[in-house]
Design a protein around this motif. Sequence first.
Motif: not given
Length: 283
Positions: A174-193
């Motif tokens: 679950f932790y590994v899958v969650s980190m994939f989701v966190v990375g996915l969130h950062f992928f767009h969030a950083i450029a958008s910010a």
Amino acid sequence: MKWIIKYLTSSIGKKQIMGCTGAFLALFVLGHMCGNFQLLNFDQASAQASYNAYTEFLTGFNPLHFPVKLIYLIELVLVAAFAIHIFLAVTLKIENKKARGDMGYEVNARKGKKTFATFTMIWSGLFVVGFLVQHLSTLKFGEHYLYMNADGVIVRDMWLTTIQMFANPFWAGFYVVSMFVVGLHFFHAIASAFQTLGIAHQKWTPIIDIFGMVYSVVIALGFGVTAAAAFYLSNQPATQDLIKKSRDLQPQYEQQEKAKAAEKAAFVIPSVGEVQVSFNIEK
């Protein structure tokens, strides 16, 4: 004062505040990831010592001698930043939905279409909220063990709490899958910010996009590899023996802590009595 209220209630103001809080949280996540690397040690006795020293330093660090522990103030700021970030994200989602109808939350204006990261932005964010609740309940507010460090001081054994969680294949997965989701969130969030804060330029935007991609991959891989490696190490015979030994020592450490607390109470009570006797004599 009016311009502040106008800014805070405007769409651009909300987006910029959300971007700033997101950047603050992203930096915290990076530091947290680096701290967790101490689990990656084939000598888990050394990992236990270093990880507990690290967590004890974080909880006890108070160079300015605040009346409350500095960690509580930091946690308060983190909670506030996270709450503001989530509140503004949901608020903007609702406002954009009303304003754009069927067009959705975020459209990539440069490409003229949604990416998978933008499409799942709000949902990955809500998943992170659920993961954070599980993470805190399992680790920070999870089972409380004790550990005696090299100086003979008894501290919390966060290594034992953490390594036992990763020993469970369900939570490790679950932790590994969650980190994939966190990375996915950062992928767009950083450029958008960066774009929301007005840092967008024909020359710099592609660099910012690459930085956001690299950062998200580093975070996802860093935490993911740590979880996978901790799962492997926690199930090694030597680590299992260390876990058993640490658990067997708990009654001894608890007795020592109770004795120390009783000794401290016995020291304080007579001093109060002496003050009262002294006061009565003077009176």
